[in-house]
Design a protein around this motif. Structure first.
Motif, short mmCIF file in Angstrom:
data_model
loop_
_atom_site.label_atom_id
_atom_site.label_comp_id
_atom_site.label_asym_id
_atom_site.label_seq_id
_atom_site.Cartn_x
_atom_site.Cartn_y
_atom_site.Cartn_z
N LEU A 30 -38.54 74.12 -17.66
CA LEU A 30 -39.66 75.21 -17.83
C LEU A 30 -40.32 74.94 -16.15
O LEU A 30 -40.63 73.84 -15.92
CB LEU A 30 -40.48 75.33 -18.62
N SER A 31 -40.33 75.97 -15.41
CA SER A 31 -41.04 75.91 -14.15
C SER A 31 -42.49 75.49 -14.29
O SER A 31 -43.19 75.87 -15.36
CB SER A 31 -41.00 77.20 -13.17
N ASP A 32 -43.09 74.80 -13.29
CA ASP A 32 -44.48 74.44 -13.43
C ASP A 32 -45.46 75.75 -13.69
O ASP A 32 -46.67 75.69 -14.21
CB ASP A 32 -44.85 73.63 -12.21
N ALA A 33 -44.97 76.96 -12.88
CA ALA A 33 -45.95 78.09 -13.06
C ALA A 33 -45.90 78.69 -14.25
O ALA A 33 -46.93 78.99 -14.96
CB ALA A 33 -45.33 79.29 -11.92
N ASP A 34 -44.77 78.59 -15.24
CA ASP A 34 -44.63 79.12 -16.29
C ASP A 34 -45.38 78.09 -17.62
O ASP A 34 -46.14 78.62 -18.29
CB ASP A 34 -43.08 79.27 -16.81
N LYS A 35 -45.30 76.70 -17.07
CA LYS A 35 -46.06 75.86 -17.86
C LYS A 35 -47.62 76.08 -17.84
O LYS A 35 -48.22 76.15 -18.86
CB LYS A 35 -45.92 74.41 -17.44
N ALA A 36 -47.92 76.49 -16.45
CA ALA A 36 -49.42 76.76 -16.55
C ALA A 36 -49.80 77.89 -17.17
O ALA A 36 -50.92 78.00 -17.79
CB ALA A 36 -49.62 76.91 -14.76
N ILE A 37 -48.94 79.01 -16.99
CA ILE A 37 -49.23 80.12 -18.12
C ILE A 37 -49.44 79.80 -19.53
O ILE A 37 -50.65 80.25 -20.01
CB ILE A 37 -48.38 81.27 -17.89
N LEU A 38 -48.59 78.90 -20.12
CA LEU A 38 -48.61 78.81 -21.49
C LEU A 38 -49.59 77.82 -21.94
O LEU A 38 -50.39 78.21 -22.70
CB LEU A 38 -47.30 78.13 -22.06
N PHE A 39 -50.07 76.93 -21.03
CA PHE A 39 -51.20 75.83 -21.31
C PHE A 39 -52.48 76.64 -21.20
O PHE A 39 -53.39 76.30 -21.88
CB PHE A 39 -50.98 74.77 -20.27
N ALA A 40 -52.62 77.49 -20.09
CA ALA A 40 -53.86 78.32 -20.29
C ALA A 40 -54.00 79.16 -21.19
O ALA A 40 -55.12 79.26 -21.76
CB ALA A 40 -53.70 79.14 -18.78
N ALA A 41 -52.73 79.84 -21.79
CA ALA A 41 -52.88 80.75 -22.86
C ALA A 41 -53.41 79.79 -23.94
O ALA A 41 -54.20 80.19 -25.18
CB ALA A 41 -51.68 81.48 -23.09
N ARG A 100 -47.09 87.42 -19.80
CA ARG A 100 -46.20 86.89 -18.96
C ARG A 100 -45.68 88.31 -18.16
O ARG A 100 -45.51 89.34 -18.77
CB ARG A 100 -45.14 86.33 -19.25
N THR A 101 -45.65 88.45 -16.82
CA THR A 101 -45.02 89.33 -16.08
C THR A 101 -43.67 89.14 -15.79
O THR A 101 -43.21 87.89 -15.73
CB THR A 101 -45.97 89.87 -14.89
N GLY A 102 -42.94 90.05 -15.34
CA GLY A 102 -41.71 89.68 -14.58
C GLY A 102 -40.66 90.32 -15.82
O GLY A 102 -40.97 90.81 -16.83
#
Length: 139
Positions: A30-41, A100-102
């Motif tokens: 999993l990319s770092d950007a996606d991990k950051a989204i999940l951890f922030a959520a 998530r967007t995209g």
């Protein structure tokens, strides 16, 4: 009221989720950007749960109600999907919850949805069509 409430799920829903789902872990790669989204959520109180095919079919109609109480039910193992297909379906559900967007690859998503449907009743679904595609049974 606008937006999603910051309340957790009610007790009955927590118990039902605890019995019918398992904790979801982000897949490797999993990319770092996606991990950051999940951890922030997760820090904001979102629950990520994974479900078997049958429990996924039970919880899926309630996706909007679950999102209101900050819960997302994602596909677990047992669907016969590849990692990419499972991730595509997960990203779609996260996008539907507003996390998530995209977009995801439509062909991968179509394949994942087909395998999700097939995993619900593989015995009768595979035997419904005969060798040459005709249905068996009474004519």
């Amino acid at each position: 009221m606008t937006g999603i409430a910051k309340t957790g799920p009610p007790l009955w829903m927590r118990l039902a989720l605890w019995v019918s789902t398992a904790r979801w872990h982000p897949p490797r790669g999993l990319s770092d950007a996606d991990k950051a989204i999940l951890f922030a959520a997760a820090r904001d109180g979102w629950w990520f749960r994974r479900a078997s095919p049958r429990w996924d079919a039970v919880w899926r109609p309630y996706a909007c109600a679950l999102a209101r109480v900050r819960v997302v039910v994602l596909p677990g193992k047992g669907f016969g999907m590849s990692t990419y297909e499972r991730m595509a379906l997960s990203w779609l559900r996260l996008a539907q919850a507003g996390l998530r967007t995209g977009t995801t690859d439509p062909l991968t998503l179509q394949s994942a949805e087909r395998k999700r449907r097939q995993s619900l009743a593989p015995v009768w679904l595979n035997n419904a069509a005969g060798e040459n595609g005709r249905r068996g049974g009474r004519r």
